[in-house]
Motif scaffolding. Structure first.
Motif, PDB file in Angstrom:
ATOM      1  N   CYS A  29       0.834  -1.214   0.000  1.00  0.00           N
ATOM      2  CA  CYS A  29       0.000   0.000   0.000  1.00  0.00           C
ATOM      3  C   CYS A  29       0.866   1.260   0.000  1.00  0.00           C
ATOM      4  O   CYS A  29       1.019   1.936   1.029  1.00  0.00           O
ATOM      5  N   GLY A  30       1.453   1.581  -1.143  1.00  0.00           N
ATOM      6  CA  GLY A  30       2.272   2.783  -1.268  1.00  0.00           C
ATOM      7  C   GLY A  30       2.760   2.944  -2.697  1.00  0.00           C
ATOM      8  O   GLY A  30       2.873   1.966  -3.444  1.00  0.00           O
ATOM      9  N   PHE A  31       3.062   4.174  -3.082  1.00  0.00           N
ATOM     10  CA  PHE A  31       3.533   4.456  -4.437  1.00  0.00           C
ATOM     11  C   PHE A  31       5.050   4.288  -4.537  1.00  0.00           C
ATOM     12  O   PHE A  31       5.748   5.142  -5.086  1.00  0.00           O
ATOM     13  N   THR A  32       5.573   3.189  -3.991  1.00  0.00           N
ATOM     14  CA  THR A  32       7.028   3.006  -3.944  1.00  0.00           C
ATOM     15  C   THR A  32       7.523   2.308  -5.204  1.00  0.00           C
ATOM     16  O   THR A  32       7.750   1.101  -5.221  1.00  0.00           O
ATOM     17  N   ASN A  33       7.704   3.086  -6.251  1.00  0.00           N
ATOM     18  CA  ASN A  33       8.273   2.567  -7.490  1.00  0.00           C
ATOM     19  C   ASN A  33       8.991   3.707  -8.205  1.00  0.00           C
ATOM     20  O   ASN A  33       8.798   4.884  -7.894  1.00  0.00           O
ATOM     21  N   PHE A  34       9.825   3.344  -9.176  1.00  0.00           N
ATOM     22  CA  PHE A  34      10.665   4.341  -9.842  1.00  0.00           C
ATOM     23  C   PHE A  34       9.839   5.370 -10.608  1.00  0.00           C
ATOM     24  O   PHE A  34      10.189   6.552 -10.652  1.00  0.00           O
ATOM     25  N   GLY A  35       8.742   4.929 -11.229  1.00  0.00           N
ATOM     26  CA  GLY A  35       7.893   5.859 -11.964  1.00  0.00           C
ATOM     27  C   GLY A  35       7.307   6.931 -11.058  1.00  0.00           C
ATOM     28  O   GLY A  35       7.254   8.114 -11.418  1.00  0.00           O
ATOM     29  N   SER A  36       6.870   6.528  -9.860  1.00  0.00           N
ATOM     30  CA  SER A  36       6.290   7.490  -8.922  1.00  0.00           C
ATOM     31  C   SER A  36       7.324   8.487  -8.426  1.00  0.00           C
ATOM     32  O   SER A  36       7.012   9.650  -8.167  1.00  0.00           O
ATOM     33  N   VAL A  37       8.574   8.034  -8.273  1.00  0.00           N
ATOM     34  CA  VAL A  37       9.644   8.959  -7.877  1.00  0.00           C
ATOM     35  C   VAL A  37       9.785  10.065  -8.921  1.00  0.00           C
ATOM     36  O   VAL A  37       9.903  11.252  -8.592  1.00  0.00           O
ATOM     37  N   GLY A  38       9.750   9.675 -10.193  1.00  0.00           N
ATOM     38  CA  GLY A  38       9.849  10.668 -11.261  1.00  0.00           C
ATOM     39  C   GLY A  38       8.707  11.661 -11.230  1.00  0.00           C
ATOM     40  O   GLY A  38       8.910  12.877 -11.384  1.00  0.00           O
ATOM     41  N   ILE A  39       7.483  11.145 -11.013  1.00  0.00           N
ATOM     42  CA  ILE A  39       6.314  12.026 -10.944  1.00  0.00           C
ATOM     43  C   ILE A  39       6.441  12.995  -9.771  1.00  0.00           C
ATOM     44  O   ILE A  39       6.194  14.197  -9.893  1.00  0.00           O
ATOM     45  N   MET A  40       6.835  12.473  -8.606  1.00  0.00           N
ATOM     46  CA  MET A  40       6.935  13.304  -7.410  1.00  0.00           C
ATOM     47  C   MET A  40       8.013  14.371  -7.552  1.00  0.00           C
ATOM     48  O   MET A  40       7.788  15.547  -7.238  1.00  0.00           O
ATOM     49  N   VAL A  41       9.187  13.977  -8.016  1.00  0.00           N
ATOM     50  CA  VAL A  41      10.293  14.931  -8.155  1.00  0.00           C
ATOM     51  C   VAL A  41       9.930  16.030  -9.154  1.00  0.00           C
ATOM     52  O   VAL A  41      10.183  17.219  -8.919  1.00  0.00           O
ATOM     53  N   THR A  42       9.310  15.634 -10.263  1.00  0.00           N
ATOM     54  CA  THR A  42       8.898  16.622 -11.264  1.00  0.00           C
ATOM     55  C   THR A  42       7.889  17.606 -10.683  1.00  0.00           C
ATOM     56  O   THR A  42       8.005  18.828 -10.870  1.00  0.00           O
ATOM     57  N   GLY A  43       6.895  17.067  -9.970  1.00  0.00           N
ATOM     58  CA  GLY A  43       5.862  17.928  -9.393  1.00  0.00           C
ATOM     59  C   GLY A  43       6.402  18.852  -8.322  1.00  0.00           C
ATOM     60  O   GLY A  43       6.079  20.049  -8.290  1.00  0.00           O
ATOM     61  N   MET A  44       7.243  18.324  -7.437  1.00  0.00           N
ATOM     62  CA  MET A  44       7.747  19.141  -6.328  1.00  0.00           C
ATOM     63  C   MET A  44       8.754  20.189  -6.795  1.00  0.00           C
ATOM     64  O   MET A  44       8.809  21.297  -6.251  1.00  0.00           O
ATOM     65  N   THR A  45       9.554  19.882  -7.810  1.00  0.00           N
ATOM     66  CA  THR A  45      10.477  20.902  -8.321  1.00  0.00           C
ATOM     67  C   THR A  45       9.725  22.024  -9.027  1.00  0.00           C
ATOM     68  O   THR A  45      10.167  23.179  -9.008  1.00  0.00           O
ATOM     69  N   ALA A  46       8.570  21.689  -9.613  1.00  0.00           N
ATOM     70  CA  ALA A  46       7.743  22.748 -10.215  1.00  0.00           C
ATOM     71  C   ALA A  46       7.145  23.642  -9.127  1.00  0.00           C
ATOM     72  O   ALA A  46       7.011  24.856  -9.320  1.00  0.00           O
ATOM     73  N   LEU A  47       6.799  23.048  -7.985  1.00  0.00           N
ATOM     74  CA  LEU A  47       6.228  23.826  -6.881  1.00  0.00           C
ATOM     75  C   LEU A  47       7.292  24.647  -6.166  1.00  0.00           C
ATOM     76  O   LEU A  47       7.002  25.727  -5.643  1.00  0.00           O
ATOM     77  N   CYS A  48       8.514  24.133  -6.102  1.00  0.00           N
ATOM     78  CA  CYS A  48       9.591  24.795  -5.344  1.00  0.00           C
ATOM     79  C   CYS A  48      10.888  24.749  -6.157  1.00  0.00           C
ATOM     80  O   CYS A  48      11.814  24.019  -5.814  1.00  0.00           O
ATOM     81  N   PRO A  49      10.973  25.539  -7.246  1.00  0.00           N
ATOM     82  CA  PRO A  49      12.141  25.449  -8.136  1.00  0.00           C
ATOM     83  C   PRO A  49      13.455  25.825  -7.465  1.00  0.00           C
ATOM     84  O   PRO A  49      14.516  25.361  -7.884  1.00  0.00           O
ATOM     85  N   GLU A  50      13.395  26.631  -6.411  1.00  0.00           N
ATOM     86  CA  GLU A  50      14.638  27.038  -5.759  1.00  0.00           C
ATOM     87  C   GLU A  50      15.320  25.886  -5.019  1.00  0.00           C
ATOM     88  O   GLU A  50      16.500  25.976  -4.665  1.00  0.00           O
ATOM     89  N   ARG A  51      14.593  24.778  -4.786  1.00  0.00           N
ATOM     90  CA  ARG A  51      15.194  23.620  -4.116  1.00  0.00           C
ATOM     91  C   ARG A  51      15.262  22.413  -5.052  1.00  0.00           C
ATOM     92  O   ARG A  51      15.259  21.263  -4.611  1.00  0.00           O
ATOM     93  N   ARG A  52      15.331  22.701  -6.347  1.00  0.00           N
ATOM     94  CA  ARG A  52      15.331  21.634  -7.364  1.00  0.00           C
ATOM     95  C   ARG A  52      16.450  20.618  -7.126  1.00  0.00           C
ATOM     96  O   ARG A  52      16.216  19.408  -7.127  1.00  0.00           O
TER      97      ARG A  52
END
Length: 415
Positions: free
Chosen positions: A361-384
Protein backbone atom coordinates in the motif's frame (compact mmCIF):
# COMPACT_ATOMS: atom_id res chain seq x y z
CA UNK A 1 2.13 -14.27 21.31
CA UNK A 2 2.94 -16.82 18.61
CA UNK A 3 6.32 -17.41 16.97
CA UNK A 4 5.31 -15.53 13.81
CA UNK A 5 4.16 -12.55 15.87
CA UNK A 6 7.48 -12.55 17.74
CA UNK A 7 9.21 -12.70 14.36
CA UNK A 8 7.37 -9.53 13.28
CA UNK A 9 8.09 -7.91 16.66
CA UNK A 10 11.79 -8.52 16.02
CA UNK A 11 11.41 -7.34 12.43
CA UNK A 12 10.20 -3.85 13.43
CA UNK A 13 13.45 -2.77 15.15
CA UNK A 14 15.46 -4.52 12.41
CA UNK A 15 13.65 -2.40 9.79
CA UNK A 16 14.44 0.70 11.88
CA UNK A 17 18.08 -0.36 11.94
CA UNK A 18 18.03 -0.85 8.17
CA UNK A 19 16.65 2.66 7.63
CA UNK A 20 19.31 4.10 9.93
CA UNK A 21 22.07 2.16 8.15
CA UNK A 22 20.85 3.22 4.68
CA UNK A 23 20.95 6.86 5.76
CA UNK A 24 24.61 6.75 6.66
CA UNK A 25 24.10 9.39 9.38
CA UNK A 26 25.36 8.16 12.74
CA UNK A 27 24.17 11.11 14.84
CA UNK A 28 21.06 13.16 15.37
CA UNK A 29 18.44 10.40 15.75
CA UNK A 30 16.22 11.39 18.66
CA UNK A 31 14.93 8.54 20.87
CA UNK A 32 11.58 10.34 20.94
CA UNK A 33 11.22 9.82 17.19
CA UNK A 34 11.84 6.06 17.40
CA UNK A 35 9.51 5.54 20.38
CA UNK A 36 6.79 7.77 18.90
CA UNK A 37 7.06 6.11 15.49
CA UNK A 38 6.78 2.54 16.72
CA UNK A 39 4.19 3.33 19.39
CA UNK A 40 1.92 5.31 17.07
CA UNK A 41 1.94 2.51 14.48
CA UNK A 42 1.10 -0.16 17.05
CA UNK A 43 -1.59 1.95 18.74
CA UNK A 44 -3.24 2.88 15.45
CA UNK A 45 -3.18 -0.67 14.12
CA UNK A 46 -4.34 -2.13 17.44
CA UNK A 47 -7.25 0.27 17.69
CA UNK A 48 -8.37 -0.12 14.08
CA UNK A 49 -7.98 -3.90 14.01
CA UNK A 50 -9.20 -4.90 17.48
CA UNK A 51 -11.65 -2.28 18.82
CA UNK A 52 -15.05 -3.50 17.53
CA UNK A 53 -16.74 -0.10 16.86
CA UNK A 54 -13.72 1.17 14.93
CA UNK A 55 -13.36 -2.11 13.06
CA UNK A 56 -17.04 -2.01 12.12
CA UNK A 57 -16.66 1.57 10.98
CA UNK A 58 -13.77 0.67 8.71
CA UNK A 59 -15.67 -2.37 7.47
CA UNK A 60 -18.36 0.07 6.34
CA UNK A 61 -15.76 1.55 4.02
CA UNK A 62 -16.03 -1.67 2.04
CA UNK A 63 -19.76 -1.12 1.55
CA UNK A 64 -19.06 2.42 0.36
CA UNK A 65 -16.47 1.15 -2.12
CA UNK A 66 -18.92 -1.41 -3.49
CA UNK A 67 -21.55 1.32 -3.87
CA UNK A 68 -19.04 3.45 -5.78
CA UNK A 69 -18.15 0.50 -8.00
CA UNK A 70 -21.84 -0.14 -8.81
CA UNK A 71 -22.43 3.54 -9.55
CA UNK A 72 -19.36 3.71 -11.78
CA UNK A 73 -20.46 0.57 -13.61
CA UNK A 74 -23.74 2.29 -14.49
CA UNK A 75 -21.74 5.02 -16.22
CA UNK A 76 -19.29 2.69 -17.97
CA UNK A 77 -22.11 0.48 -19.28
CA UNK A 78 -23.87 3.54 -20.71
CA UNK A 79 -20.71 4.77 -22.44
CA UNK A 80 -18.89 1.53 -23.33
CA UNK A 81 -21.67 -1.08 -23.35
CA UNK A 82 -20.48 -4.64 -22.72
CA UNK A 83 -16.86 -3.46 -22.68
CA UNK A 84 -17.75 -1.48 -19.56
CA UNK A 85 -19.37 -4.43 -17.78
CA UNK A 86 -22.77 -4.67 -19.52
CA UNK A 87 -24.41 -7.90 -20.74
CA UNK A 88 -22.31 -9.71 -23.32
CA UNK A 89 -23.76 -10.09 -26.85
CA UNK A 90 -21.89 -13.38 -27.18
CA UNK A 91 -21.03 -16.43 -25.09
CA UNK A 92 -17.97 -16.04 -22.87
CA UNK A 93 -15.76 -19.03 -23.68
CA UNK A 94 -12.89 -18.01 -21.36
CA UNK A 95 -13.96 -17.28 -17.75
CA UNK A 96 -12.95 -13.71 -16.88
CA UNK A 97 -12.06 -12.93 -20.47
CA UNK A 98 -14.72 -10.22 -20.68
CA UNK A 99 -13.03 -8.14 -17.96
CA UNK A 100 -11.17 -5.19 -19.50
CA UNK A 101 -9.15 -3.25 -16.96
CA UNK A 102 -9.29 0.15 -18.66
CA UNK A 103 -13.04 0.14 -19.25
CA UNK A 104 -14.26 -1.54 -16.06
CA UNK A 105 -11.85 -0.85 -13.17
CA UNK A 106 -9.94 2.34 -13.97
CA UNK A 107 -13.00 4.59 -14.49
CA UNK A 108 -13.41 4.48 -10.71
CA UNK A 109 -10.56 7.01 -10.67
CA UNK A 110 -12.84 9.55 -12.39
CA UNK A 111 -15.70 9.14 -9.93
CA UNK A 112 -13.53 9.19 -6.83
CA UNK A 113 -11.55 12.16 -8.17
CA UNK A 114 -14.76 14.16 -8.51
CA UNK A 115 -16.05 12.99 -5.12
CA UNK A 116 -12.77 13.86 -3.38
CA UNK A 117 -12.87 17.36 -4.84
CA UNK A 118 -16.42 17.84 -3.59
CA UNK A 119 -15.51 16.61 -0.09
CA UNK A 120 -12.58 19.03 -0.08
CA UNK A 121 -14.80 21.92 -1.16
CA UNK A 122 -17.32 21.05 1.55
CA UNK A 123 -14.43 21.18 4.08
CA UNK A 124 -14.82 17.53 5.11
CA UNK A 125 -11.33 16.43 4.03
CA UNK A 126 -9.58 19.52 5.45
CA UNK A 127 -11.21 18.89 8.83
CA UNK A 128 -9.94 15.29 8.94
CA UNK A 129 -6.48 16.24 7.67
CA UNK A 130 -6.12 19.04 10.26
CA UNK A 131 -6.99 16.61 13.06
CA UNK A 132 -4.44 14.05 11.83
CA UNK A 133 -1.76 16.73 11.43
CA UNK A 134 -2.33 17.88 15.03
CA UNK A 135 -1.84 14.30 16.24
CA UNK A 136 1.40 13.90 14.29
CA UNK A 137 2.68 17.20 15.68
CA UNK A 138 2.24 15.98 19.26
CA UNK A 139 4.01 12.71 18.53
CA UNK A 140 6.98 13.89 16.46
CA UNK A 141 7.38 17.62 17.07
CA UNK A 142 7.80 18.50 13.38
CA UNK A 143 6.57 21.74 11.87
CA UNK A 144 2.90 22.28 11.11
CA UNK A 145 3.56 22.46 7.36
CA UNK A 146 5.37 19.11 7.30
CA UNK A 147 2.69 17.41 9.42
CA UNK A 148 -0.05 18.81 7.19
CA UNK A 149 1.63 17.40 4.07
CA UNK A 150 2.09 13.95 5.68
CA UNK A 151 -1.53 13.85 6.89
CA UNK A 152 -2.87 14.96 3.51
CA UNK A 153 -0.95 12.15 1.81
CA UNK A 154 -3.28 9.65 3.48
CA UNK A 155 -6.04 10.88 1.17
CA UNK A 156 -4.40 12.63 -1.79
CA UNK A 157 -1.47 12.00 -4.10
CA UNK A 158 2.26 12.69 -3.79
CA UNK A 159 2.05 16.00 -5.69
CA UNK A 160 -1.31 17.26 -4.41
CA UNK A 161 -0.23 17.11 -0.74
CA UNK A 162 2.85 19.36 -1.19
CA UNK A 163 0.63 21.70 -3.19
CA UNK A 164 -1.34 22.38 0.02
CA UNK A 165 1.83 23.67 1.73
CA UNK A 166 3.40 25.35 -1.30
CA UNK A 167 4.08 28.68 0.51
CA UNK A 168 6.11 26.82 3.19
CA UNK A 169 8.01 24.31 1.03
CA UNK A 170 11.00 26.60 0.69
CA UNK A 171 11.34 27.03 4.47
CA UNK A 172 11.14 23.34 5.45
CA UNK A 173 14.32 21.88 6.88
CA UNK A 174 16.09 19.30 4.70
CA UNK A 175 14.83 16.52 6.98
CA UNK A 176 11.23 17.77 6.85
CA UNK A 177 11.38 18.06 3.06
CA UNK A 178 12.63 14.48 2.96
CA UNK A 179 9.85 13.30 5.29
CA UNK A 180 7.25 14.96 3.06
CA UNK A 181 8.70 13.12 0.04
CA UNK A 182 8.81 9.77 1.87
CA UNK A 183 5.19 10.15 2.99
CA UNK A 184 4.14 10.82 -0.60
CA UNK A 185 5.60 7.48 -1.70
CA UNK A 186 4.66 5.41 1.37
CA UNK A 187 0.90 6.08 1.11
CA UNK A 188 -1.73 5.86 -1.62
CA UNK A 189 -4.40 8.35 -2.67
CA UNK A 190 -8.09 7.84 -2.01
CA UNK A 191 -9.03 7.20 -5.62
CA UNK A 192 -6.42 4.45 -6.00
CA UNK A 193 -7.50 2.97 -2.67
CA UNK A 194 -10.97 2.44 -4.11
CA UNK A 195 -9.57 0.83 -7.28
CA UNK A 196 -7.27 -1.52 -5.36
CA UNK A 197 -9.98 -2.45 -2.86
CA UNK A 198 -12.27 -3.43 -5.73
CA UNK A 199 -9.52 -5.54 -7.30
CA UNK A 200 -8.43 -7.52 -4.22
CA UNK A 201 -11.80 -7.82 -2.44
CA UNK A 202 -12.19 -11.51 -3.46
CA UNK A 203 -8.88 -12.53 -1.83
CA UNK A 204 -8.46 -10.09 1.09
CA UNK A 205 -11.20 -9.79 3.74
CA UNK A 206 -12.47 -6.22 4.32
CA UNK A 207 -10.09 -4.99 1.62
CA UNK A 208 -11.14 -1.31 1.70
CA UNK A 209 -10.86 -1.06 5.47
CA UNK A 210 -7.49 -2.80 5.41
CA UNK A 211 -6.12 -0.41 2.79
CA UNK A 212 -7.36 2.67 4.65
CA UNK A 213 -5.79 1.35 7.86
CA UNK A 214 -2.56 0.70 5.96
CA UNK A 215 -2.43 4.26 4.65
CA UNK A 216 -3.02 5.61 8.16
CA UNK A 217 -0.27 3.45 9.68
CA UNK A 218 2.12 4.37 6.88
CA UNK A 219 2.03 8.07 7.84
CA UNK A 220 3.93 7.70 11.17
CA UNK A 221 6.01 4.91 9.59
CA UNK A 222 7.11 7.33 6.85
CA UNK A 223 8.11 9.96 9.42
CA UNK A 224 10.06 7.37 11.39
CA UNK A 225 11.87 5.95 8.35
CA UNK A 226 12.57 9.44 7.01
CA UNK A 227 14.02 10.78 10.26
CA UNK A 228 16.11 7.63 10.77
CA UNK A 229 17.67 8.06 7.33
CA UNK A 230 18.00 11.84 7.52
CA UNK A 231 17.74 13.04 11.14
CA UNK A 232 17.04 16.63 12.14
CA UNK A 233 20.15 18.52 13.20
CA UNK A 234 18.02 20.44 15.67
CA UNK A 235 14.33 20.67 16.40
CA UNK A 236 13.42 24.06 15.01
CA UNK A 237 9.82 24.87 14.12
CA UNK A 238 8.99 26.15 10.66
CA UNK A 239 6.15 28.60 10.18
CA UNK A 240 2.97 26.54 10.17
CA UNK A 241 -0.03 27.24 7.94
CA UNK A 242 -2.24 29.88 9.51
CA UNK A 243 -5.99 29.41 9.40
CA UNK A 244 -7.90 26.80 7.39
CA UNK A 245 -6.56 24.97 4.37
CA UNK A 246 -6.94 27.05 1.18
CA UNK A 247 -10.08 26.86 -0.92
CA UNK A 248 -9.36 25.35 -4.31
CA UNK A 249 -12.79 25.46 -5.96
CA UNK A 250 -15.34 28.21 -6.58
CA UNK A 251 -18.42 26.00 -6.20
CA UNK A 252 -19.54 22.39 -5.90
CA UNK A 253 -20.00 22.19 -9.67
CA UNK A 254 -16.49 23.57 -10.19
CA UNK A 255 -15.18 20.90 -7.80
CA UNK A 256 -16.97 18.15 -9.75
CA UNK A 257 -15.66 19.35 -13.12
CA UNK A 258 -12.08 19.96 -12.01
CA UNK A 259 -12.00 16.78 -9.94
CA UNK A 260 -13.15 14.81 -12.98
CA UNK A 261 -10.50 16.47 -15.15
CA UNK A 262 -7.78 15.64 -12.61
CA UNK A 263 -9.10 12.08 -12.46
CA UNK A 264 -8.94 11.80 -16.25
CA UNK A 265 -5.32 12.94 -16.24
CA UNK A 266 -4.52 10.35 -13.58
CA UNK A 267 -6.41 7.60 -15.44
CA UNK A 268 -4.47 8.24 -18.66
CA UNK A 269 -1.23 8.40 -16.68
CA UNK A 270 -1.94 5.03 -15.07
CA UNK A 271 -2.76 3.48 -18.44
CA UNK A 272 0.43 4.84 -20.02
CA UNK A 273 2.70 3.85 -17.13
CA UNK A 274 1.27 0.33 -16.99
CA UNK A 275 1.90 -0.21 -20.69
CA UNK A 276 5.41 1.26 -20.61
CA UNK A 277 6.71 -0.26 -17.38
CA UNK A 278 5.29 -3.74 -18.00
CA UNK A 279 6.80 -3.60 -21.49
CA UNK A 280 10.19 -2.46 -20.15
CA UNK A 281 10.28 -5.22 -17.55
CA UNK A 282 9.36 -7.78 -20.23
CA UNK A 283 12.12 -6.39 -22.45
CA UNK A 284 14.75 -6.58 -19.70
CA UNK A 285 13.63 -10.11 -18.81
CA UNK A 286 13.85 -11.14 -22.47
CA UNK A 287 17.51 -10.04 -22.51
CA UNK A 288 18.38 -11.24 -19.01
CA UNK A 289 16.80 -14.70 -18.89
CA UNK A 290 18.63 -16.33 -21.84
CA UNK A 291 21.99 -15.15 -20.45
CA UNK A 292 21.55 -15.80 -16.73
CA UNK A 293 18.36 -17.81 -16.29
CA UNK A 294 17.11 -15.00 -14.06
CA UNK A 295 14.33 -12.43 -14.35
CA UNK A 296 13.84 -9.18 -12.48
CA UNK A 297 11.06 -10.86 -10.48
CA UNK A 298 13.35 -13.70 -9.39
CA UNK A 299 16.12 -11.28 -8.44
CA UNK A 300 13.64 -9.23 -6.43
CA UNK A 301 12.37 -12.40 -4.79
CA UNK A 302 15.85 -12.95 -3.37
CA UNK A 303 16.57 -9.31 -2.49
CA UNK A 304 13.27 -8.75 -0.66
CA UNK A 305 13.18 -12.11 1.12
CA UNK A 306 14.62 -10.68 4.40
CA UNK A 307 12.01 -7.89 4.36
CA UNK A 308 9.21 -10.44 3.93
CA UNK A 309 10.60 -12.42 6.89
CA UNK A 310 10.83 -9.23 9.00
CA UNK A 311 7.09 -8.70 8.53
CA UNK A 312 6.27 -12.03 10.19
CA UNK A 313 5.70 -14.07 7.02
CA UNK A 314 6.33 -17.84 7.34
CA UNK A 315 9.63 -18.86 5.70
CA UNK A 316 7.89 -21.05 3.10
CA UNK A 317 5.80 -18.06 1.92
CA UNK A 318 8.55 -15.42 1.99
CA UNK A 319 9.58 -15.96 -1.65
CA UNK A 320 6.04 -15.31 -2.91
CA UNK A 321 5.68 -12.15 -0.81
CA UNK A 322 9.18 -10.97 -1.77
CA UNK A 323 8.33 -11.39 -5.45
CA UNK A 324 5.26 -9.14 -5.04
CA UNK A 325 7.35 -6.52 -3.23
CA UNK A 326 9.88 -6.63 -6.03
CA UNK A 327 7.23 -6.19 -8.72
CA UNK A 328 5.90 -3.20 -6.78
CA UNK A 329 9.27 -1.44 -6.85
CA UNK A 330 10.30 -2.45 -10.38
CA UNK A 331 6.89 -1.87 -12.03
CA UNK A 332 4.29 -0.51 -9.56
CA UNK A 333 1.87 -1.57 -6.84
CA UNK A 334 -1.01 -1.74 -9.34
CA UNK A 335 0.57 -4.75 -11.05
CA UNK A 336 1.35 -6.35 -7.67
CA UNK A 337 -2.27 -6.04 -6.51
CA UNK A 338 -3.46 -7.24 -9.93
CA UNK A 339 -1.18 -10.27 -9.62
CA UNK A 340 -2.47 -10.96 -6.09
CA UNK A 341 -6.07 -10.81 -7.30
CA UNK A 342 -5.41 -12.91 -10.42
CA UNK A 343 -3.62 -15.64 -8.49
CA UNK A 344 -6.27 -15.70 -5.78
CA UNK A 345 -3.51 -15.40 -3.20
CA UNK A 346 -2.24 -18.85 -4.17
CA UNK A 347 0.43 -20.14 -1.83
CA UNK A 348 -0.35 -17.56 0.86
CA UNK A 349 -2.34 -17.98 4.06
CA UNK A 350 -4.99 -15.35 4.82
CA UNK A 351 -2.72 -13.68 7.40
CA UNK A 352 0.10 -13.42 4.84
CA UNK A 353 -2.26 -11.94 2.24
CA UNK A 354 -3.33 -9.26 4.73
CA UNK A 355 0.27 -8.41 5.66
CA UNK A 356 1.19 -8.23 1.97
CA UNK A 357 -1.78 -5.92 1.35
CA UNK A 358 -0.33 -3.49 3.91
CA UNK A 359 3.21 -3.73 2.55
CA UNK A 360 2.06 -3.04 -1.03
CA UNK A 361 0.00 0.00 0.00
CA UNK A 362 2.27 2.78 -1.27
CA UNK A 363 3.53 4.46 -4.44
CA UNK A 364 7.03 3.01 -3.94
CA UNK A 365 8.27 2.57 -7.49
CA UNK A 366 10.67 4.34 -9.84
CA UNK A 367 7.89 5.86 -11.96
CA UNK A 368 6.29 7.49 -8.92
CA UNK A 369 9.64 8.96 -7.88
CA UNK A 370 9.85 10.67 -11.26
CA UNK A 371 6.31 12.03 -10.94
CA UNK A 372 6.94 13.30 -7.41
CA UNK A 373 10.29 14.93 -8.15
CA UNK A 374 8.90 16.62 -11.26
CA UNK A 375 5.86 17.93 -9.39
CA UNK A 376 7.75 19.14 -6.33
CA UNK A 377 10.48 20.90 -8.32
CA UNK A 378 7.74 22.75 -10.22
CA UNK A 379 6.23 23.83 -6.88
CA UNK A 380 9.59 24.79 -5.34
CA UNK A 381 12.14 25.45 -8.14
CA UNK A 382 14.64 27.04 -5.76
CA UNK A 383 15.19 23.62 -4.12
CA UNK A 384 15.33 21.63 -7.36
CA UNK A 385 18.81 20.19 -6.75
CA UNK A 386 17.92 19.16 -3.20
CA UNK A 387 14.64 17.49 -4.21
CA UNK A 388 16.32 15.64 -7.08
CA UNK A 389 19.14 14.41 -4.85
CA UNK A 390 16.67 13.05 -2.30
CA UNK A 391 14.47 11.26 -4.87
CA UNK A 392 15.92 7.73 -4.86
CA UNK A 393 16.75 7.97 -1.17
CA UNK A 394 13.07 8.67 -0.46
CA UNK A 395 12.14 5.53 -2.42
CA UNK A 396 14.31 3.42 -0.10
CA UNK A 397 12.85 5.04 3.03
CA UNK A 398 9.27 4.70 1.76
CA UNK A 399 9.78 1.01 0.91
CA UNK A 400 11.02 0.40 4.45
CA UNK A 401 8.05 2.38 5.84
CA UNK A 402 5.58 0.17 3.93
CA UNK A 403 7.31 -2.93 5.31
CA UNK A 404 7.04 -1.40 8.81
CA UNK A 405 3.28 -1.16 8.29
CA UNK A 406 3.25 -4.84 7.28
CA UNK A 407 5.36 -5.81 10.31
CA UNK A 408 3.06 -3.84 12.63
CA UNK A 409 0.09 -5.86 11.43
CA UNK A 410 2.20 -9.00 11.67
CA UNK A 411 2.71 -8.32 15.39
CA UNK A 412 -1.02 -7.91 16.00
CA UNK A 413 -2.46 -10.66 13.77
CA UNK A 414 -2.22 -14.23 15.10
CA UNK A 415 -1.82 -17.06 12.56
Amino acid sequence: MTLLQLQAALGLPLLCLLAWACGGCRRGVRPRVVVAGLLSQLLLAGALLHIPPLRQGFAAVGDAVEALARATRAGTVLVFGYLGGGPLPFAETLPGGSFILFFQALPLVLVVGALSAVLYHWRVLPLVVDALAAGLRRFFGLSGACNLSVAANIFVGMVEAPLLIRPWLGSLTRSELFVAMVAGLATISGNMLVVYATMIAPVVPDAAGQLLTASLIAAPAAILAGLLMLPEDAARPVAAPDGPMPRLYDSTMDAVLRGTADGLQLLLGIMASLIVFVALVALVNAMLEPLTGLTLQRIAGVAFWPLAWAMGIPAEECATVARSLGIKVVVNEFVSYLDLAASGGAGLAERSRIILTYALCGFTNFGSVGIMVTGMTALCPERRAEITALGLKSLVAASIACCMAGATVGVLLPP
